[in-house]
Design a protein around this motif. Structure first.
Motif, short mmCIF file in Angstrom:
data_model
loop_
_atom_site.label_atom_id
_atom_site.label_comp_id
_atom_site.label_asym_id
_atom_site.label_seq_id
_atom_site.Cartn_x
_atom_site.Cartn_y
_atom_site.Cartn_z
N UNK A 27 0.86 -1.15 -0.02
CA UNK A 27 -0.13 -0.03 -0.07
C UNK A 27 0.74 1.30 0.07
N UNK A 28 2.03 1.22 -0.53
CA UNK A 28 2.97 2.28 -0.64
C UNK A 28 3.06 2.84 -1.96
N UNK A 154 6.83 -4.88 7.48
CA UNK A 154 6.84 -4.58 9.02
C UNK A 154 6.22 -3.18 9.24
N UNK A 155 6.70 -2.09 8.25
CA UNK A 155 5.94 -0.67 8.41
C UNK A 155 4.52 -0.80 8.43
N UNK A 156 4.14 -1.49 7.57
CA UNK A 156 2.50 -1.67 7.10
C UNK A 156 1.97 -2.12 8.27
N UNK A 161 -1.90 -2.38 9.36
CA UNK A 161 -1.98 -3.41 8.40
C UNK A 161 -3.27 -3.52 7.88
N UNK A 162 -3.35 -4.56 7.00
CA UNK A 162 -4.55 -4.90 6.33
C UNK A 162 -5.40 -5.95 6.61
#
Length: 242
Positions: A27-28, A154-156, A161-162
């Motif tokens: 998602x980035x 890890x950042x998401x 998260x999703x």
């Protein structure tokens, strides 16, 4: 939260495409290349092929000449360097560090060095933290795109998260107690007819079968199958007697 992934002196076009794919999956979409080997790397065939559906990330990616240009708007910068530097920022594991960073309100940049030479000391010194991905002792070599995928994941996760998409078949309806009881009576009759069960001395066969089927949590469809088996046993016994 604004997030930027910055690649310095990238030498392999395929890694740029793979990086775009890794970002889109998480998602980035803010990708900046600092002085890559190929000025046209975003349009190269290998890049587009490795992006595999992340062409939109490539289209909005930027190429700049210096790291200063890439850092415009970034307030917290993370290096990705396996080797600690003297006088450099603290080395931290991504998961633990991201838990606090996600709540900080910073515009975060993740900095990745070239495939051949890694990151220069000067670039690392500009960072607030040096992320070290925990790996097996003695071998910590990660492909650039793989490292980006790990950090992006890890950042998401730290950002929330999703949700995992529901999949698979809908759970089948379980058979109720009367259905199981009726099936057991059918089996008892069939077992007598084939000579497996002596009705004069049944012992504990049927209670044990009852417990077995209860543990199995039978569905309605499975009850039908088992009744079909019992019917076939009775028919076979009848044919044998004729």
């Amino acid at each position: 939260m604004r997030t930027r992934f910055i690649l310095i002196n990238t030498s392999h076009a395929g890694n740029v495409g793979a990086a775009a794919r890794a970002l889109k999956v998480m998602g980035f979409d803010d990708l900046v290349l600092v002085a890559p080997r190929w000025p046209d790397v975003l349009e190269r065939e290998e890049t587009i092929q490795r992006a595999s559906g992340a062409a939109d990330v490539l289209r909005q990616a930027r190429i700049v000449a210096t790291l200063d240009e890439a850092l415009d708007g970034v307030t917290y910068l993370c290096a990705t360097a396996m080797t600690p530097r003297d006088f450099g920022p603290p080395s931290v594991a991504p998961r633990e560090h991201f838990a606090a960073l996600a709540a900080s309100g910073h515009s975060v940049g993740f900095l990745f060095g070239s495939e051949r030479f890694g990151m220069s000391n000067d670039d690392v010194y500009r960072c607030h933290a040096a992320l070290t991905i925990p790996t097996a002792p003695g071998y910590g070599s990660l492909n650039l795109a793989a490292a980006i995928q790990v950090i992006a994941y890890e950042w998401r996760t730290a950002l929330g998260g999703f949700a995992v998409a529901a999949g698979g078949a809908r759970p089948a309806a379980l058979a109720d107690a009367p259905a199981v009881g009726g099936m057991l009576q059918h089996w008892e009759q069939a077992l007598v007819e084939i000579g497996f069960l002596d009705p004069a001395a049944p012992k504990k066969l049927m209670p044990r079968l009852n417990q077995l089927f209860n543990r199995a949590q039978l569905t309605v469809e499975e009850i039908h199958i088992l009744r079909g088996v019992a019917k076939a046993m009775s028919q076979a016994a009848g044919a044998a007697r004729r």
